[in-house]
Design a protein around this motif. Structure first.
Motif, PDB file in Angstrom:
ATOM      1  N   GLU A  74     -39.181  -4.329   0.143  1.00  0.00           N
ATOM      2  CA  GLU A  74     -39.366  -5.221   1.291  1.00  0.00           C
ATOM      3  C   GLU A  74     -39.804  -6.609   0.832  1.00  0.00           C
ATOM      4  OE1 GLU A  74     -40.687  -1.844   4.614  1.00  0.00           O
ATOM      5  OE2 GLU A  74     -42.187  -3.096   3.623  1.00  0.00           O
ATOM      6  N   TRP A  75     -40.777  -6.663  -0.074  1.00  0.00           N
ATOM      7  CA  TRP A  75     -41.258  -7.968  -0.543  1.00  0.00           C
ATOM      8  C   TRP A  75     -40.209  -8.660  -1.408  1.00  0.00           C
ATOM      9  CZ3 TRP A  75     -44.671 -10.787   1.586  1.00  0.00           C
ATOM     10  CH2 TRP A  75     -45.734 -10.215   2.300  1.00  0.00           C
TER      11      TRP A  75
ATOM     12  N   GLU B  35     -38.028 -10.482   0.948  1.00  0.00           N
ATOM     13  CA  GLU B  35     -38.696 -11.698   1.426  1.00  0.00           C
ATOM     14  C   GLU B  35     -38.662 -12.785   0.363  1.00  0.00           C
ATOM     15  OE1 GLU B  35     -40.157 -12.508   4.445  1.00  0.00           O
ATOM     16  OE2 GLU B  35     -39.030 -10.745   5.087  1.00  0.00           O
ATOM     17  N   ASP B  36     -38.943 -12.399  -0.902  1.00  0.00           N
ATOM     18  CA  ASP B  36     -38.919 -13.373  -1.998  1.00  0.00           C
ATOM     19  C   ASP B  36     -37.517 -13.947  -2.180  1.00  0.00           C
ATOM     20  OD1 ASP B  36     -41.593 -12.942  -2.455  1.00  0.00           O
ATOM     21  OD2 ASP B  36     -41.276 -11.508  -4.102  1.00  0.00           O
TER      22      ASP B  36
ATOM     23  N   GLU C 169     -35.146 -14.322   0.067  1.00  0.00           N
ATOM     24  CA  GLU C 169     -34.860 -15.269   1.144  1.00  0.00           C
ATOM     25  C   GLU C 169     -35.579 -16.591   0.917  1.00  0.00           C
ATOM     26  OE1 GLU C 169     -34.957 -15.536   6.041  1.00  0.00           O
ATOM     27  OE2 GLU C 169     -35.407 -13.645   5.016  1.00  0.00           O
ATOM     28  N   SER C 170     -36.847 -16.529   0.513  1.00  0.00           N
ATOM     29  CA  SER C 170     -37.615 -17.750   0.269  1.00  0.00           C
ATOM     30  C   SER C 170     -37.015 -18.576  -0.864  1.00  0.00           C
ATOM     31  CB  SER C 170     -39.071 -17.400  -0.069  1.00  0.00           C
ATOM     32  OG  SER C 170     -39.687 -16.735   0.999  1.00  0.00           O
TER      33      SER C 170
END
Length: 315
Positions: A280-281, A284-285, A287-288
């Motif tokens: 999950e993280w 997120e990373d 996408e960032s």
């Protein structure tokens, strides 16, 4: 904020072109009637078509700014290309068809040549105004090309901002059309024959057919769905592979939805030992990192997918 700034620049560019063409169209029509020049009347039709085109482009800019909602979850950016496509059709029907018809009519029926002085004056003023409008569009497009680190000619060919592309191409065609009209007037003045004027009118029409075709094709590609350029896709893949826990990018889909608005979807193979929280993280990373490196990316969808060489575990 960047998209709003680009939309503001595009709106200003289109308004400048619309105001210039509206005044030029009226002046050319009057000059065409006084001089009896079919090329001048063709140029008046050209400017009217350009004005209608720019009204449609302004509509495209306004409607594409609407935020996403329940019925349109990815927004309205694509509507810009619908209106830009209609603008290309207006250029063809309103300018090209009339110019070619008027030129053929002049060749077959002849024309009464009047005083060309007014036409020369109007052509000179129109050249200055069209040149200013073209300069505004080129300056914006050069700035966008610099931000994208892309050569100007390549950016003009591939830019997703078809509203500014339309202004640049139509103003370039307008300057060429003005020179053709001047050549037709001069040829008729020297020889006393309206053939030169008729030929100039047909050439103006042919020029508009080409512009309408190029703009129509560009908008059709974006409406159907155009990916990011190949080298940019390679950079996106490289960025995804740099994220911890990502082993491979099995499938990558990129879609240009509008100027400064790109969607990324990918099937990603994560390390087998990664926990659900780590995956999950990692998403997120990813996408960032993508948004930081490519500000035009707005939506990123990653699908955790096992590599095809792996065996499905038994239940």
């Amino acid at each position: 904020m960047a998209e709003q700034s680009e939309n503001g620049e595009s709106t200003f560019t289109v308004i400048v072109a619309a105001v210039a063409n509206l005044g030029i169209a009226a002046a050319k029509a009057v000059a065409g009637v006084i001089s009896g020049s079919s090329a001048m009347l063709s140029e008046a039709a050209h400017s009217v078509a350009d004005t209608v085109t720019e009204v449609m482009l302004l509509t495209a800019l306004k409607r594409s700014e609407k935020p996403a909602d329940e019925d349109h979850p990815v927004g309205y950016a694509g509507e810009r290309y619908v209106w830009a496509m209609l603008a290309a059709v207006a250029t063809f029907v309103g300018g090209a068809v009339f110019s070619i018809y008027d030129g053929i009519h002049t060749l077959t029926h002849g024309e009464e040549l009047g005083d060309p002085l007014v036409s020369y004056i109007v052509l000179g003023v129109a050249f200055v105004l069209e040149g200013y409008s073209l300069r505004t569009g080129v300056r914006q497009m050069r700035a966008e090309a610099d931000r994208a680190r892309t050569p100007f000619a390549r950016y003009l060919r591939l830019t997703p901002d078809t509203t500014v592309k339309a202004v640049v191409m139509e103003d370039s065609a307008a300057l060429a059309g003005l020179m053709l009209a001047a050549g037709g007037l001069l040829g008729g003045q020297i020889t006393g024959s309206g053939v030169w004027d008729g030929v100039a009118s047909i050439l103006i029409g042919a020029l508009l057919v080409y512009v309408a075709w190029v703009l129509g094709r560009s908008n059709a590609e974006l409406l159907i769905g155009r990916p990011l350029p190949k080298h940019v896709r390679a950079e996106v893949r490289e960025e995804l592979l740099s994220v911890p826990h990502v082993v491979d990018v099995l499938d990558l889909t990129t879609l240009i939805q509008g100027p400064g608005e790109v969607l990324i979807a990918a099937k990603v193979d994560f390390r087998d030992v990664s926990s659900a929280e780590q995956v999950e993280w990692a998403c997120e990373d990813a996408e960032s990192q993508l948004r930081e490196r490519f500000p035009q990316i707005r939506r990123v969808y990653l699908d955790p997918t096992p590599a095809l060489t792996q065996h499905r575990p038994h239940p």
